[in-house]
Design a protein around this motif. Structure first.
Motif, PDB file in Angstrom:
ATOM      1  N   GLN A  99     -62.123   7.554  47.710  1.00  0.00           N
ATOM      2  CA  GLN A  99     -61.942   6.783  48.767  1.00  0.00           C
ATOM      3  C   GLN A  99     -61.878   5.368  48.682  1.00  0.00           C
ATOM      4  OE1 GLN A  99     -65.513   7.895  51.531  1.00  0.00           O
ATOM      5  NE2 GLN A  99     -65.567   9.781  50.176  1.00  0.00           N
ATOM      6  N   TYR A 154     -59.531  13.447  41.219  1.00  0.00           N
ATOM      7  CA  TYR A 154     -60.662  14.013  42.235  1.00  0.00           C
ATOM      8  C   TYR A 154     -60.853  15.431  42.138  1.00  0.00           C
ATOM      9  CZ  TYR A 154     -62.651  15.389  46.522  1.00  0.00           C
ATOM     10  OH  TYR A 154     -63.525  15.816  47.496  1.00  0.00           O
ATOM     11  N   VAL A 181     -61.856  13.361  52.842  1.00  0.00           N
ATOM     12  CA  VAL A 181     -62.640  13.562  51.432  1.00  0.00           C
ATOM     13  C   VAL A 181     -63.992  13.135  51.804  1.00  0.00           C
ATOM     14  CG1 VAL A 181     -62.760  12.559  49.122  1.00  0.00           C
ATOM     15  CG2 VAL A 181     -60.517  13.298  49.825  1.00  0.00           C
ATOM     16  N   ALA A 233     -65.674  11.597  44.779  1.00  0.00           N
ATOM     17  CA  ALA A 233     -65.219  11.446  46.267  1.00  0.00           C
ATOM     18  C   ALA A 233     -65.237  10.126  46.630  1.00  0.00           C
ATOM     19  CB  ALA A 233     -66.214  12.268  47.050  1.00  0.00           C
ATOM     20  N   ALA A 245     -62.331  20.639  50.274  1.00  0.00           N
ATOM     21  CA  ALA A 245     -61.725  19.232  50.471  1.00  0.00           C
ATOM     22  C   ALA A 245     -60.070  19.321  50.267  1.00  0.00           C
ATOM     23  CB  ALA A 245     -62.040  18.234  49.794  1.00  0.00           C
TER      24      ALA A 245
END
Length: 503
Positions: A468, A324, A384, A464, A392
């Motif tokens: 998650q 990420y 995030v 992102a 972030a």
């Protein structure tokens, strides 16, 4: 050790006196000598574990320097994990047979040579082969480290030693990307990856010289019992099972189609055949590769299961978080490494404390650690979601610090509790089985979490969103580990109550 941590049902009575003893030859050593030997073990453990995480940030540099394909890069990572997991149990038995010091030196020499071969690789194929050898060598070393700790220390001293080992595991796992980023920045984008491997050469040479001098040459008490017939069929059956189960997991992104999952079915069948064969070998009075009595120790089997599930959850967070940061936020390798440093700091501190506290609080300490990791993983997902852009990584530092603190209370205390009732002469085998479970767990977690992550990316959801979604899957594994910990905690308390009533 508290009353709640008394041996529970399922422990062989004959094994209990051995499990809390130290090999006579080692018992004569001074505490200073034992701690110097422990320092050598931790140095080598750090070096080998670092190579698991340090390579992730070096992959772009390898791709550019060797013109490597995605499949080549996958094998640089997964090939190491595959051969590492394959050799662990046979390596544990090898150490039980010939002595931990001998097995340790063999593994260290092989790892150092393989690191040099990786560094001089002229093409991707050569690098992959060298990484396979490096994984085998690292797998030889793993059980010897836990076995030496089990042999050299007892009681609270053993728990503290495992605490130092846990700090080493957490630190090496989390600081790997940072070290890799620094080496690549110093060596240049095209050839900086070579220094990821060359750095092992001076460490390996120094560690070998120190090991010759400091690690006790006493051979385990079980040598006379384990010499002779080697359970080669057991080695083949277990090795085949590990390969069949791990291969489709580590190659999940490269092998398309569902046919690959039939290998997992084959692996389960081979495990069944292995279990049946081991019972037959034991019944005939020979030495099985994994004694059935070992798996009847409930504290051990529950601890091994907890380790498998926990590693499936916590190790995958670094995998997808690094992707990420680098692919989604355009972090450099060094910046991505710096972003994970809070976890390393938290883990290093709490693992040392965990080794001191596990004797008093037992499994409850591990449960607390898993709760902290699970909550922190959820907090990272929220960060995030709420914080966009390059900030972030900075915003995630606090939850990563908490996750590191929690992880330090899980890995080493769980290892100490799981091996607490295992006979010292089987410490290498038991450690090998546990680490095999951890490697299977990591592969399973990366396959599951990675599948969700890459699916979201390929469908245009963004990195992102992919992080998650993958994080939620990781939390599921962590929650499963928490459930096993609670079951073991309740079982230990019930056994302690029965023992108190009987007394």
């Amino acid at each position: 050790m508290s009353a709640s941590e008394n041996p529970g049902p399922g422990t062989a009575a004959a094994d209990q006196p051995e499990s809390h003893s130290v090999i006579p030859g080692i018992a004569d050593l001074s505490d200073a000598r034992k701690h110097r030997a422990l320092a050598v073990c931790l140095l080598v453990g750090f070096m080998t574990l670092l190579d698991v995480s340090i390579v992730n940030v070096a992959l772009p540099s390898m791709q550019k320097g060797l013109n490597a394909s995605p499949a080549d890069l996958s094998w640089v990572v997964s090939g190491y994990a595959l051969t590492f997991g394959l050799i662990l149990v046979p390596a544990g038995v090898f150490g039980d047979m010939v002595g931990r010091r001998t097995a340790f030196l063999v593994g260290l020499a092989a790892f150092t040579v393989a690191s040099g071969l990786c560094g001089i690789a002229a093409n991707a194929t050569f690098l992959v082969i060298a990484r396979l050898i490096q994984g085998l060598a690292s797998g030889i070393l793993g059980p010897q480290i836990s076995g030496l700790i089990q042999e050299m220390f007892s009681g609270d001293a053993r728990a503290r030693a495992f605490g130092y080992f846990g700090a080493t595991v957490g630190l090496a796992t989390a600081v790997g990307p940072l070290v890799g980023g620094l080496l690549i920045a110093a060596g240049g984008e095209e050839h900086g990856w070579r220094w990821v491997f060359f750095v092992n050469l001076p460490i390996g040479v120094v560690a070998f010289a120190l090991a010759l001098r400091l690690i006790p040459g006493c051979v385990g008490a079980g040598v006379a019992r384990t010499r002779g017939r080697v359970d080669w069929l057991g080695v083949v059956l277990l090795g085949g099972a590990v390969v069949a189960i791990m291969l489709p997991l580590v190659q999940e992104q490269q092998w398309t189609g569902r046919g690959k999952w039939w290998l997992v079915v084959l692996g389960v069948l081979l495990l069944g055949a292995f279990a049946a064969w081991e019972r037959r070998v034991a019944a005939e009075g020979h030495t099985p590769l994994v004694p059935p009595t070992l798996l009847r120790i409930r504290s051990y089997t529950r601890g091994a299961t907890l380790g498998l599930l926990y590693f499936a959850g916590f190790t995958t967070i670094f995998f997808i978080f690094t992707l990420y940061l680098q692919n989604g936020l355009d972090y450099s390798a060094l910046e991505a490494g710096l972003a994970t440093t809070p976890f390393a700091l938290g883990s290093a501190v709490s693992a040392t404390l965990g080794g001191r506290l596990v004797g008093k609080h037992g499994r409850a300490l591990v449960i607390l650690g898993i709760v902290l990791v699970t909550v922190a993983t959820g907090a990272t997902i929220l960060v995030v979601h709420w914080v966009h852009g390059r900030g972030a990584g900075v915003a995630a530092s606090l939850p990563l610090l908490v996750a590191g603190v929690g992880s330090g209370l899980v890995i080493a205390p769980n290892l100490a509790l799981s091996l607490s009732e295992v006979p010292v002469v089987r410490a290498g085998t038991a450690g090998g089985v546990m680490q095999t479970g951890q490697r299977l767990g990591s592969a399973l977690g990366i396959a599951c979490v990675g599948a969700v992550f890459f699916s979201r990316v390929s469908h245009g959801k963004g990195f992102a969103n992919a992080f998650q979604a993958g994080g939620v899957v990781a939390i599921c594994f962590e929650a499963a580990a928490l459930l096993v910990g609670i079951i073991d905690w309740r079982g230990r308390k019930a056994a302690a109550m029965v023992a108190d009533t009987g007394a």
